[in-house]
Design an enzyme around this catalytic site. Sequence first.
Site, PDB file in Angstrom:
ATOM      1  N   ILE A  76       0.894  -1.399  -0.071  1.00 47.65           N
ATOM      2  CA  ILE A  76       0.338   0.151   0.006  1.00 47.65           C
ATOM      3  C   ILE A  76       1.139   1.583  -0.388  1.00 47.65           C
ATOM      4  CG2 ILE A  76      -1.853  -1.045   1.151  1.00 47.65           C
ATOM      5  CD1 ILE A  76      -1.262   0.246   3.981  1.00 47.65           C
ATOM      6  N   GLY A  77       1.769   1.017  -0.029  1.00 49.59           N
ATOM      7  CA  GLY A  77       2.918   2.706   0.196  1.00 49.59           C
ATOM      8  C   GLY A  77       4.514   2.026   0.082  1.00 49.59           C
ATOM      9  N   SER A  78       5.330   2.634  -0.109  1.00 44.92           N
ATOM     10  CA  SER A  78       6.811   2.523  -0.365  1.00 44.92           C
ATOM     11  C   SER A  78       7.687   3.712  -0.530  1.00 44.92           C
ATOM     12  CB  SER A  78       7.368   1.373  -1.724  1.00 44.92           C
ATOM     13  OG  SER A  78       6.897   2.468  -3.200  1.00 44.92           O
ATOM     14  N   GLY A  79       8.398   3.891  -0.040  1.00 42.88           N
ATOM     15  CA  GLY A  79       8.930   4.984  -0.248  1.00 42.88           C
ATOM     16  C   GLY A  79      10.924   4.952  -0.016  1.00 42.88           C
ATOM     17  N   GLY A  81      12.695   4.961   3.098  1.00 39.86           N
ATOM     18  CA  GLY A  81      13.132   4.231   3.925  1.00 39.86           C
ATOM     19  C   GLY A  81      12.276   2.872   4.348  1.00 39.86           C
ATOM     20  N   GLY A  82      11.322   2.305   3.196  1.00 36.41           N
ATOM     21  CA  GLY A  82      10.659   1.262   3.551  1.00 36.41           C
ATOM     22  C   GLY A  82       9.349   1.192   2.863  1.00 36.41           C
ATOM     23  N   THR A  83       9.195   0.093   2.939  1.00 35.74           N
ATOM     24  CA  THR A  83       7.103  -0.460   2.362  1.00 35.74           C
ATOM     25  C   THR A  83       6.627  -0.557   3.037  1.00 35.74           C
ATOM     26  OG1 THR A  83       8.898  -1.725   0.115  1.00 35.74           O
ATOM     27  CG2 THR A  83       6.758  -2.199   1.082  1.00 35.74           C
ATOM     28  N   LYS A  99       5.069  -2.119   7.734  1.00 31.67           N
ATOM     29  CA  LYS A  99       5.653  -1.093   7.493  1.00 31.67           C
ATOM     30  C   LYS A  99       7.450  -2.168   7.506  1.00 31.67           C
ATOM     31  CE  LYS A  99       7.779   3.909   7.332  1.00 31.67           C
ATOM     32  NZ  LYS A  99       7.828   4.896   7.579  1.00 31.67           N
ATOM     33  N   ASP A 187       6.536  17.033  11.304  1.00 28.77           N
ATOM     34  CA  ASP A 187       6.631  17.013  10.155  1.00 28.77           C
ATOM     35  C   ASP A 187       5.184  16.190   9.285  1.00 28.77           C
ATOM     36  OD1 ASP A 187       7.803  16.206   7.626  1.00 28.77           O
ATOM     37  OD2 ASP A 187       8.013  13.840   7.371  1.00 28.77           O
TER      38      ASP A 187
END
Length: 341
Positions: A76-79, A81-83, A99, A187
């Site tokens: 459902i998401g990734s960046g 720093g991780g998935t 995460k 943030d």
Amino acid sequence: MPGRSRRRPDLTLPLPQRDLTSLAVPLPLPPSSAPSSMSSSGSLSGAASLGAPTSAGSAPPNPPPPLCELERVRCIGSGAGGTVWMVRHRTTGCAYALKVLYGKHDDAVRRQIVREVAILRTAEHPAVVRCHGMYELDGELQILLEYMDGGSLEGHRIADERFLAHLARQVLSGIAYLHRRHIVHRDIKPSKLLIDSGRRVKIADFGVGRILNQIMDPCNSSVGSIAYMSPERINTDLNDGAYDGYAGDIWSFGLTILEVYLGRFPLGENLTKQGDWAALMSAICHSDSPQAPRDASPEFKNFISLCLQKNPANRPTALRLLQHPFVALPQPQLHMRVTDE
């Protein structure tokens, strides 16, 4: 013109650093002497054994389900720093967000993350995403979080002020809760606000996310966050060099609410939040604060104006903003209309 200096002596632009010994951590840390232990299921043990502060007479959070009982359903998401995976507990059918942090971290960073997670597990509020626990498998850290089925507010627009007030009221209550616990998010932005099908909005990704951003790719991952930083955080010459993290959260919150209302980044017609970081910093520090459009209600205009005061001392606290007439608007009875932009 030839020979004209292009330097701005009145603007200081802090550059990202990779000094891992002095990471800017937004959460208070418990004593580092507290031991951590690993269960046979691969999950780190309860928050109390990780050094998380617990009030007298309060029970530690329940341990998370064993990692082997969690089935990955979809990414459902990734960046950087991780998935993040949607996972389902095979026994109960409960959905979670898992995460998975990239790479293996040295002992100092790992201890810091473990202690952050221990504190996050004690945070319990309807407007804050729950952290259920953490696992370590073959040196890889995985954090189990509450699953929000509506995703984030990134890229969405809510033009109805009643719905926006409903959203703002929830987020403010979460910010006020964190601030009462001396936790500064640092943030806040649309991608950190998650929604579900019941119109609930929750604050996510404080603490561990900022540590990982500085470790993984401080130059690239910081640009999007710079767009929501308050002027005094960017230009340390402002406010006599003092930075109030609580007031900084209010600026970021106000900018986020205005962006969700407009459906676009509100700081300049031709400036994007993923643009040149120096241009973003200059606009934040030297341009007028963004305002709500002319056709907005007087209550919303005043609400945004208070959040985006250049002088941090003039920004109300989250608790004060909860008394503002804008967030006191009647709660909508219809389903929340959220549109993609």
